[in-house]
Design an enzyme around this catalytic site. Structure first.
Site, PDB file in Angstrom:
ATOM      1  N   ASP A   1      -7.391  -3.184 -10.007  1.00  0.00           N
ATOM      2  CA  ASP A   1      -6.941  -4.547 -10.121  1.00  0.00           C
ATOM      3  C   ASP A   1      -7.469  -5.442 -10.146  1.00  0.00           C
ATOM      4  O   ASP A   1      -7.322  -6.784 -10.556  1.00  0.00           O
ATOM      5  CB  ASP A   1      -6.790  -4.664  -8.236  1.00  0.00           C
ATOM      6  CG  ASP A   1      -5.731  -2.972  -7.993  1.00  0.00           C
ATOM      7  OD1 ASP A   1      -4.856  -2.946  -8.271  1.00  0.00           O
ATOM      8  OD2 ASP A   1      -5.961  -3.533  -6.219  1.00  0.00           O
TER       9      ASP A   1
ATOM     10  N   ASP B   1      -6.355  -5.065  -3.961  1.00  0.00           N
ATOM     11  CA  ASP B   1      -7.677  -4.478  -3.196  1.00  0.00           C
ATOM     12  C   ASP B   1      -8.816  -3.605  -4.027  1.00  0.00           C
ATOM     13  O   ASP B   1      -9.492  -3.776  -4.042  1.00  0.00           O
ATOM     14  CB  ASP B   1      -7.254  -4.483  -2.215  1.00  0.00           C
ATOM     15  CG  ASP B   1      -6.203  -3.436  -2.235  1.00  0.00           C
ATOM     16  OD1 ASP B   1      -6.184  -2.356  -3.671  1.00  0.00           O
ATOM     17  OD2 ASP B   1      -5.599  -2.554  -0.939  1.00  0.00           O
TER      18      ASP B   1
ATOM     19  N   ASP C   1       1.025  -6.522  -3.091  1.00  0.00           N
ATOM     20  CA  ASP C   1       1.096  -5.607  -3.221  1.00  0.00           C
ATOM     21  C   ASP C   1       2.179  -5.091  -1.472  1.00  0.00           C
ATOM     22  O   ASP C   1       2.335  -6.568  -1.254  1.00  0.00           O
ATOM     23  CB  ASP C   1      -0.583  -4.925  -2.377  1.00  0.00           C
ATOM     24  CG  ASP C   1      -1.269  -5.145  -3.589  1.00  0.00           C
ATOM     25  OD1 ASP C   1      -0.513  -4.961  -4.937  1.00  0.00           O
ATOM     26  OD2 ASP C   1      -2.238  -4.713  -3.397  1.00  0.00           O
TER      27      ASP C   1
HETATM   28  P1  ATP Z   1       0.657  -1.276  -2.209  1.00  0.00           P
HETATM   29  O1  ATP Z   1      -1.323  -1.363  -1.501  1.00  0.00           O
HETATM   30  O2  ATP Z   1       0.698  -2.210  -3.405  1.00  0.00           O
HETATM   31  O3  ATP Z   1       2.167  -0.849  -2.012  1.00  0.00           O
HETATM   32  P2  ATP Z   1       0.227   1.926  -2.621  1.00  0.00           P
HETATM   33  O4  ATP Z   1      -0.324   1.706  -1.224  1.00  0.00           O
HETATM   34  O5  ATP Z   1       2.062   1.782  -1.734  1.00  0.00           O
HETATM   35  O6  ATP Z   1       0.305   0.575  -3.013  1.00  0.00           O
HETATM   36  P3  ATP Z   1      -1.428   3.541  -3.280  1.00  0.00           P
HETATM   37  O7  ATP Z   1      -2.291   3.699  -2.650  1.00  0.00           O
HETATM   38  O8  ATP Z   1      -1.550   3.334  -5.009  1.00  0.00           O
HETATM   39  O9  ATP Z   1       0.379   2.475  -2.909  1.00  0.00           O
HETATM   40  O10 ATP Z   1      -1.134   4.770  -3.534  1.00  0.00           O
HETATM   41  C1  ATP Z   1       0.370   5.473  -4.319  1.00  0.00           C
HETATM   42  C2  ATP Z   1       1.283   6.508  -3.132  1.00  0.00           C
HETATM   43  O11 ATP Z   1       0.070   7.106  -3.336  1.00  0.00           O
HETATM   44  C3  ATP Z   1       1.302   6.851  -2.047  1.00  0.00           C
HETATM   45  O12 ATP Z   1       3.375   6.942  -1.791  1.00  0.00           O
HETATM   46  C4  ATP Z   1       1.330   8.343  -1.424  1.00  0.00           C
HETATM   47  O13 ATP Z   1       1.963   9.119  -2.347  1.00  0.00           O
HETATM   48  C5  ATP Z   1      -0.054   8.557  -2.237  1.00  0.00           C
HETATM   49  N1  ATP Z   1      -1.248   8.047  -1.390  1.00  0.00           N
HETATM   50  C6  ATP Z   1      -1.297   7.499  -1.149  1.00  0.00           C
HETATM   51  N2  ATP Z   1      -3.040   7.213  -0.116  1.00  0.00           N
HETATM   52  C7  ATP Z   1      -2.931   8.513   0.027  1.00  0.00           C
HETATM   53  C8  ATP Z   1      -3.884   9.281   0.571  1.00  0.00           C
HETATM   54  N3  ATP Z   1      -5.493   8.564   0.761  1.00  0.00           N
HETATM   55  N4  ATP Z   1      -4.297  10.466  -0.356  1.00  0.00           N
HETATM   56  C9  ATP Z   1      -3.388  11.226  -1.065  1.00  0.00           C
HETATM   57  N5  ATP Z   1      -2.329  10.188  -1.609  1.00  0.00           N
HETATM   58  C10 ATP Z   1      -2.103   8.972  -1.053  1.00  0.00           C
END
Ligand code: ATP
Length: 890
Positions: free
Chosen positions: A638, A634, A326
């Site tokens: 997953d 996590d 990730d």
């Molecule tokens: P990884 O940990 O796999 O790199 P990530 O954190 O990049 O994952 P996600 O958490 O799935 O991926 O987030 C994907 C997208 O969703 C983000 O780019 C953001 O635009 C949006 N996002 C992330 N967290 C939130 C939240 N708490 N509320 C709304 N949108 C969110």
């Protein structure tokens, strides 16, 4: 007690707790003392005595004991007692080795014990679930396992899978309202949640009403069965090999005895010698030492923040050829700060770093007052409303309780003077649809003081753009035209190319009567307001770790839910994406079958805008290409990919219970560099196991051959039984264990991963064992014959010399075992445990030879100093002969 029929406040009253502040730590301690730990009783473990006795159940050891008793009855008291003492000491050695292995495995289990989030003294804290008491208020969310039986007092979209208890695998929707039916069955208790069941969606808060054996689980489970200990592939192979080795050792022993008898030795004398030889030569200690090496390696990994949940993973780690990781929080710091904002046509930048709440807003480089810009003000306000995190302070240090992405939105709003308290004073949140990585959105339904209701949604901008029909511009809601869509897309591109993580915000007014029952109904026809872009700096240590993986023939793949360009920018910074490397996005990945993905997967270094479901496909495609895959994760979704991967890795901090349960490795610091460190350790452990297999088997080959050749040459016995047993005890004990904790060779991360099917004797190990073993046997025999001739056929003297030569040859050879190539490659004093073990072994040898009371027992006499030169010279031969290039085979 009919907990489900009571109202929340009645439950609180009955359990003597406070819904707002929970129990005090003091009260919780008292209850813990009175009612005991919240744990299910475990099945009884094997007692220490049984474990000790188990050491003697080996067939050959029993034969030896019987033979010894017979020799005792025939009048050979000293020999009999000495042999029995040595066998018992051997038993102790085995016992301590196994105990140690067991203890470290136990310690591992403790480390991965489940945790609960509980309200104590008015603060949410994490404690081990076993410390929960009745009256505790606990909260949980998707992916958590419930730590005790609770009566729910709050439930947001909560669904729980209770198959562990009811056998029903479809999750049940839960709510906090009291039920009427007094006699409801367990599956119908919708306002209760039970120990061991799994939250699959939403979140909830509950009051603990039963713990430990009093829980529903405790009543049906009665005893928690001990988890079976799984053998690692190497242990399996060694077990099979062990059987062959036993057969070979026995055959050779029989041969020694037969030849000896034919050559005129007494049958009884040969029998005892033969049995002793069999006991010494059979590497019965091997499995235990392998376990110890694995367990000690596992402990070293803990120091590096990696917890191994399944022992076989230690070996698989050494074979890993691809790490899928990730991005957010694993390769980056997960410390987000909003730096750019685009609010309906206007671009702002924001100053200040980290959780610093003072900062300035700029438009085109000029400071602006965010309170005066309505749309910016609105964007920041909505970012706080659609937000389940909290900014807290402990010991004067600010921290975010919740998702760091959401924390960044709180901090940005505070820079404009908008605190969460202030906003919550003006609005009430009526309903919440939590964020999930599949939808990439979160939604709340709020009502302001005037009674006006809104849907507020935040999420990935490209996703939000698709569900928005209008855009807020110039103080009005306007149609989202193609031109507007293009403008917004350009903004997203621009922000993402600067490695910013982007969150868009949109809303929709609701009528007073409108009811929304699902996120699908909520997240449509929205009015787009703007985007907040946040930086999340890469972790400084990751770049080096990626580089080291590359040198070790391990490919790193970044998998992220973030925008393609954000991912690309970060991947470049970290060296994950080589110049010709490709990026694939979620939608493309969805269209491909596993077969099609398999074709191209070797060229792809980044998967962006993917959902957790995609990970399984990636794992499968990589595995079909023959890779040994490590996959991190996590969340609940997953888990399947983590399970399917060869090495499933879960995040220790941000990971859910489900992910951790599926994983074989848990990262305490959620850090990519820790995976690399664990792989390095995995390779090292395997190499150490090879080292002592080589040492033990070469020693055994030497012991057998010296006896065999002596018999063939019609010589007297070069070693007496007690000496053979002594060699086995001393040299198999400390030096072998010290090898097990040896440091890695410099080049361990400079060569490609090991093939998982590689045999025990691969890479020249078999040749080394046979050649060195043969040489050890021959030099011992030579020493024996020389001393026999020079001393005028003084048998006891010659035996003492042979005994000393055998021991010294093994103790010199042990240093050679540390090196794959040549003994000159490494500093022999590097492993102080090994040096210590060898010194102790030499001292013990001297004691046995020079301490008069022991001379009788061990059939030894003092050795003349000149003969020590002979002994050391000959003993060094097997090692140094092969260290020259002539005989060295890689
Ligand atoms: P990884 O940990 O796999 O790199 P990530 O954190 O990049 O994952 P996600 O958490 O799935 O991926 O987030 C994907 C997208 O969703 C983000 O780019 C953001 O635009 C949006 N996002 C992330 N967290 C939130 C939240 N708490 N509320 C709304 N949108 C969110």
């Amino acid at each position: 007690m009919q907990w489900h029929t009571l109202a929340s406040n009645e439950v609180a009253k009955e359990t003597n707790t406070n819904i707002a502040t929970g129990l005090t730590t003091e009260e919780a301690k008292k209850r813990l003392k009175r009612f005991g730990y919240n744990e299910l009783k475990e099945a009884k473990k094997q007692s220490a005595l049984l474990l000790f006795l188990n050491q003697f159940k080996d067939f050959m050891v029993l034969v030896l004991l019987v033979a010894t008793v017979i020799s005792g009855l025939l009048g050979e008291y000293v020999d009999a007692v000495a042999i029995i003492v040595i066998v018992i000491m051997n038993g102790f050695l085995g016992f301590f080795q196994e105990r140690r292995a067991e203890k470290s495995l136990e310690a591992l289990k403790q480390l991965s014990a489940p945790q609960a989030t509980v309200l104590r003294d008015g603060e949410w804290v994490k404690i081990p679930s076993q410390e929960l008491v009745v009256g505790d208020i606990i909260k949980f969310s998707s992916g958590d396992r419930i730590g005790a039986d609770v009566r729910l007092i709050d439930a947001k979209g909560l669904e729980i899978e209770e198959s562990a208890l009811t056998g029903e695998s479809v999750p049940t929707a839960k709510s906090a309202a009291p039920l009427m039916n007094e006699n409801a069955a367990i599956g119908d208790l919708h306002n209760m949640a039970f120990m061991g069941t799994l939250v699959t969606r939403g979140s909830g808060v509950g009051i603990v009403i039963a713990t430990g054996m009093k829980t529903a689980m405790g009543q049906i489970a009665n005893l928690l069965q001990e988890a079976e200990t799984v053998m690692t592939p190497l242990q399996h192979r060694l077990e099979q090999l062990g059987k062959i080795l036993i057969a070979v050792a026995l055959l050779l022993t029989i041969l020694v005895v037969a030849v000896g008898v034919i050559q005129g030795h007494g049958l009884y004398e040969m029998f005892l010698a033969g049995v002793s030889l069999a006991v010494a030569a059979i590497p019965e200690g091997l499995p235990a030492i392998v376990t110890i090496a694995l367990a000690l390696g596992v402990q070293r990994m803990i120091k590096k923040n990696a917890i191994v949940r399944k022992l076989p993973a230690v070996e698989t780690l050494g074979c890993a050829s691809v790490i899928c990781s990730d991005k957010t929080g694993t390769m980056t710091e997960n410390m987000m700060t909003v730096t750019h904002i685009w609010a309906s046509g206007k671009s702002f930048s924001v100053s200040g770093t980290g959780l610093e709440t003072s900062g300035q807003f700029y438009e085109n480089g000029h400071p602006v007052d965010p309170r005066k810009d309505t749309v910016l003000h609105q964007l920041l306000t909505f970012g706080v409303l659609c937000n389940s995190s909290q900014l807290r302070e402990k010991e004067k240090r600010r921290y975010i309780d919740g998702d760091p992405t959401e924390g960044a939105l709180l901090v940005a709003a505070m820079k404009a003077g908008l605190t969460k308290e202030r906003i919550e004073n003006e609005f009430t949140v009526e309903q919440e649809f939590p964020f999930d990585s599949d939808r990439k959105m979160m939604t709340v339904i709020v009502k302001d003081k005037a009674g006006k209701r809104f849907i507020v949604t935040k999420g990935a901008p490209d996703v939000l753009l698709q569900v928005s029909k209008q855009i807020w511009w110039n103080g009005r809601e306007q149609m989202m035209t193609t031109a507007w869509r293009k403008t917004v897309k350009d903004v997203i591109h621009q922000m993402a190319s600067q490695a910013l993580r982007t969150i868009a915000i949109a809303y929709r007014p609701l009528q007073a009567y409108e009811r929304i029952t699902s996120e699908k109904e909520a997240e449509k026809n929205l009015v787009f307001i703007g985007i907040q872009g946040m930086i999340d700096p890469p972790r400084p240590e990751v770049k080096k770790a990626v580089q080291q993986c590359k040198e070790a023939g391990i490919k790193t793949i970044m998998i992220t839910g973030d925008h393609v360009l954000t991912a690309k920018a970060i991947a470049k910074q970290l060296g994950v994406l080589p110049p010709n490397g490709k990026i694939m996005d979620g939608p493309t990945l969805s269209r491909l079958s596993v077969d099609e993905l398999e074709e191209v997967v070797d060229d792809i270094y980044v998967f962006a805008r993917v959902s957790p479901e995609h990970k399984l496909k990636i794992v499968k495609a990589l595995q079909r290409r023959g890779h040994i895959v490590s996959m991190t994760g996590d969340g609940v979704n997953d888990a399947p990919a983590i399970k399917a991967a060869d090495i499933g890795v879960a995040m220790g901090r941000s990971g859910t219970d489900v992910a951790k349960e599926a994983a074989s490795l848990v990262l305490l610091d959620d850090n990519f560099a820790t995976i690399q460190a664990a792989i390095q350790e995995g390779r090292n452990i395997y190499e150490n196991i090879r080292k002592f297999i080589r040492y033990l088997l070469a020693s055994n080959v030497g012991e057998i051959l010296v006896m065999l050749f002596a018999m063939l040459l019609a010589l007297p016995l070069p070693l007496v039984p007690i000496q053979i047993l002594w060699v086995n005890l001393v040299t198999d004990g400390l030096p072998a264990m010290a090898l097990g904790i040896d440091r890695a060779e410099e080049n361990v991360m400079k060569r490609p991963p090991r093939h998982p099917k590689e045999g025990v004797f691969a890479r020249g190990l078999g040749w080394k064992i046979v050649s060195r073993g043969f040489a050890i046997g021959m030099v011992t025999l030579a020493a024996f014959m020389t001393a026999y001739e020079r001393s005028g056929h003084e048998l006891v003297y010659a035996q003492t010399v042979a005994f000393a030569t055998l021991v010294m040859a093994q103790l010199i050879h042990v240093f050679d075992c540390r090196c794959e190539r040549s003994i000159f490659d490494r500093n022999p004093l590097e492993n102080i445990y090994l040096v210590g073990a060898v010194i102790i072994s030499i001292l013990l040898l001297l004691v046995v030879i020079y301490y008069p009371p022991l001379q009788g027992i061990f059939h030894t006499v003092p050795i003349a100093s000149f003969d020590w030169l002979l002994i050391i010279g000959l003993a060094a031969l097997p090692t140094f002969l092969f260290s020259g290039s002539l005989f060295t085979r890689k």
